[in-house]
Every structure is written in C-alpha cells, then in structure tokens.
Write a protein that holds these residues in place. Sequence first.
Motif, PDB file in Angstrom:
ATOM      1  N   GLY A   1      50.201  49.007  32.382  1.00  0.00           N
ATOM      2  CA  GLY A   1      50.557  48.096  31.305  1.00  0.00           C
ATOM      3  C   GLY A   1      50.172  46.655  31.573  1.00  0.00           C
ATOM      4  O   GLY A   1      50.241  45.814  30.664  1.00  0.00           O
ATOM      5  N   ALA A   2      49.766  46.347  32.814  1.00  0.00           N
ATOM      6  CA  ALA A   2      49.390  44.967  33.146  1.00  0.00           C
ATOM      7  C   ALA A   2      48.063  44.606  32.488  1.00  0.00           C
ATOM      8  O   ALA A   2      47.123  45.391  32.468  1.00  0.00           O
ATOM      9  N   GLU A   3      48.000  43.400  31.967  1.00  0.00           N
ATOM     10  CA  GLU A   3      46.778  42.895  31.319  1.00  0.00           C
ATOM     11  C   GLU A   3      45.889  42.242  32.367  1.00  0.00           C
ATOM     12  O   GLU A   3      46.356  41.422  33.166  1.00  0.00           O
ATOM     13  N   ILE A   4      44.617  42.624  32.394  1.00  0.00           N
ATOM     14  CA  ILE A   4      43.695  42.040  33.362  1.00  0.00           C
ATOM     15  C   ILE A   4      42.405  41.615  32.661  1.00  0.00           C
ATOM     16  O   ILE A   4      42.050  42.161  31.621  1.00  0.00           O
ATOM     17  N   GLU A   5      41.742  40.647  33.266  1.00  0.00           N
ATOM     18  CA  GLU A   5      40.434  40.210  32.778  1.00  0.00           C
ATOM     19  C   GLU A   5      39.383  40.506  33.847  1.00  0.00           C
ATOM     20  O   GLU A   5      39.589  40.224  35.022  1.00  0.00           O
ATOM     21  N   ILE A   6      38.280  41.089  33.418  1.00  0.00           N
ATOM     22  CA  ILE A   6      37.169  41.369  34.325  1.00  0.00           C
ATOM     23  C   ILE A   6      36.293  40.133  34.373  1.00  0.00           C
ATOM     24  O   ILE A   6      35.598  39.803  33.415  1.00  0.00           O
ATOM     25  N   ASN A   7      36.321  39.416  35.487  1.00  0.00           N
ATOM     26  CA  ASN A   7      35.561  38.183  35.601  1.00  0.00           C
ATOM     27  C   ASN A   7      34.100  38.429  35.955  1.00  0.00           C
ATOM     28  O   ASN A   7      33.191  37.823  35.376  1.00  0.00           O
ATOM     29  N   LYS A   8      33.880  39.331  36.939  1.00  0.00           N
ATOM     30  CA  LYS A   8      32.521  39.536  37.434  1.00  0.00           C
ATOM     31  C   LYS A   8      32.396  40.903  38.086  1.00  0.00           C
ATOM     32  O   LYS A   8      33.283  41.335  38.817  1.00  0.00           O
ATOM     33  N   GLN A   9      31.292  41.592  37.796  1.00  0.00           N
ATOM     34  CA  GLN A   9      30.940  42.830  38.481  1.00  0.00           C
ATOM     35  C   GLN A   9      29.789  42.523  39.443  1.00  0.00           C
ATOM     36  O   GLN A   9      28.712  42.108  39.020  1.00  0.00           O
ATOM     37  N   PHE A  10      30.043  42.710  40.732  1.00  0.00           N
ATOM     38  CA  PHE A  10      29.017  42.472  41.742  1.00  0.00           C
ATOM     39  C   PHE A  10      28.354  43.804  42.073  1.00  0.00           C
ATOM     40  O   PHE A  10      28.855  44.575  42.906  1.00  0.00           O
ATOM     41  N   SER A  11      27.239  44.088  41.407  1.00  0.00           N
ATOM     42  CA  SER A  11      26.611  45.406  41.518  1.00  0.00           C
ATOM     43  C   SER A  11      26.049  45.678  42.902  1.00  0.00           C
ATOM     44  O   SER A  11      26.072  46.812  43.389  1.00  0.00           O
ATOM     45  N   THR A  12      25.553  44.645  43.591  1.00  0.00           N
ATOM     46  CA  THR A  12      24.955  44.852  44.907  1.00  0.00           C
ATOM     47  C   THR A  12      26.007  45.193  45.960  1.00  0.00           C
ATOM     48  O   THR A  12      25.823  46.095  46.781  1.00  0.00           O
ATOM     49  N   SER A  13      27.129  44.497  45.916  1.00  0.00           N
ATOM     50  CA  SER A  13      28.187  44.717  46.908  1.00  0.00           C
ATOM     51  C   SER A  13      29.255  45.683  46.410  1.00  0.00           C
ATOM     52  O   SER A  13      30.217  45.970  47.138  1.00  0.00           O
ATOM     53  N   ASN A  14      29.118  46.172  45.176  1.00  0.00           N
ATOM     54  CA  ASN A  14      30.081  47.112  44.599  1.00  0.00           C
ATOM     55  C   ASN A  14      31.509  46.558  44.615  1.00  0.00           C
ATOM     56  O   ASN A  14      32.460  47.236  45.022  1.00  0.00           O
ATOM     57  N   MET A  15      31.628  45.314  44.145  1.00  0.00           N
ATOM     58  CA  MET A  15      32.941  44.678  44.087  1.00  0.00           C
ATOM     59  C   MET A  15      33.178  44.130  42.690  1.00  0.00           C
ATOM     60  O   MET A  15      32.235  43.879  41.930  1.00  0.00           O
ATOM     61  N   THR A  16      34.451  43.972  42.358  1.00  0.00           N
ATOM     62  CA  THR A  16      34.834  43.479  41.036  1.00  0.00           C
ATOM     63  C   THR A  16      35.832  42.346  41.192  1.00  0.00           C
ATOM     64  O   THR A  16      36.832  42.480  41.913  1.00  0.00           O
ATOM     65  N   GLN A  17      35.558  41.236  40.511  1.00  0.00           N
ATOM     66  CA  GLN A  17      36.497  40.115  40.499  1.00  0.00           C
ATOM     67  C   GLN A  17      37.311  40.168  39.214  1.00  0.00           C
ATOM     68  O   GLN A  17      36.755  40.262  38.122  1.00  0.00           O
TER      69      GLN A  17
END
Length: 219
Positions: free
Chosen positions: A179-195
Amino acid sequence: MSVAVENFVKTIYQLDVLHHEDTKPGNIAKKLNITNAAATDMARKLSTKDLLIYEKYKPLKLTALGEKMALNVIRKHRLWESLLFNLFDMSLHDIHREAELLEHQTSDLLANRISAYLGHPKFDPHGDPIPNEDGVITTTDTSVVMSKAIEGSTYVISRLVSDNKEFFDFCLENGLINGAEIEINKQFSTSNMTQITVAKNTLLLNQDFTDIIYLNEFN
C-alpha cells in the motif's frame, strides 16, 4: 497426503507458475533441501498417482489434480498468514514461518471457517492472492516487478515475495510495505539498480530486491 507430498507439489507450482523457474527434480531437491535421488523417486511415485508428469531429464509438470492439491495447500497457508497477521500483528516473516507448519494440519472445513471469519479475503498480508475453496484464483494480476517499472512514474506496492527475515526487516524499516506509494526515480540498466523515493526518503536498491517487490500503478 503426507507433508512431503504436499510440499513437493506446492514447490513445483510455485517454481513453474509463480516464478517461472526450472522444475527439474534437481532444482526441486535444492528448494526442499533433499537429495536429487529423493526428488526423482518422489516424482516417479507421484506420477503414478496422477499428480504430475515425469519424463527423464525434463521439467516436472503438475496434472490438473496436482495443481488442485498445490492450490489447496497454498490457500490454507495464505489464510493462516492472514489470520495470524490480523489477530496477533505478527511480522510478515513470522506469519510465513508459522503458516508453513499450520498449512499441513488444516482441514478444508477449518480453512473455510478461517476464510469466513476474515470476510473471505482475496489477498494475504504479503499481497499474494488467496485461492477460493474451489482452488481458483479469482483476482487478475496487473502488477509489475520494481526492476521493470517506468522511470518517473508513481506506483503502489502490492506484493512482497520473500521468506527472508532480513528482507522484511529492511522493508519495514524503510517504509516498503503493501500500500506504500513510491516513485521510480531512475533505472540503472548497467548496474541493475533502481532508485526510488518512498515516504520522502531516497533508496537505491539492487535487483535482488527489485525483482521480488511488485507494484501496481498509482491511481
């Protein structure tokens, strides 16, 4: 049926349908912490009972009867998780651990009574759908894993798919709850990380996390 049989068919269902992973006996053995030989023997035995299809060197596939058994066990597991969470406010890790034990000792009658007591919930506290008494999942899954979410979009957490205590502790400490609201700031495709941003905090998560956190679009 024995606990071993129920766990075997449940594991095949979870790997095949839920996680789309390999269901060869060797992988089932790894998940259940048994030997490859024991997994192969069990597969052969259950194939004679029309619970699964066994072919040497090929993935195991549940029959309609085997899938119905797996969903019945999963229904009881998720109902117990819901009851324990509602009555005792236990952690998501603890309710999973206890439900693993209780699911095998629960009659269909008791499962139906628990469901009625809870108002026939369609989802457990992790966000996983609860099959009905006919072994049918009546909800439609429109979620996406966090690693595939779109940059700049806002989502709501719908499922946390893990049985790891450290994962749930981290999620609770950082507001990553259903139920928590989150915003996807950045997808780092090379390092497979998500901010992401959640509760005004910015987090950088690796794919071990983002592949087991499911999201629905924020409306």
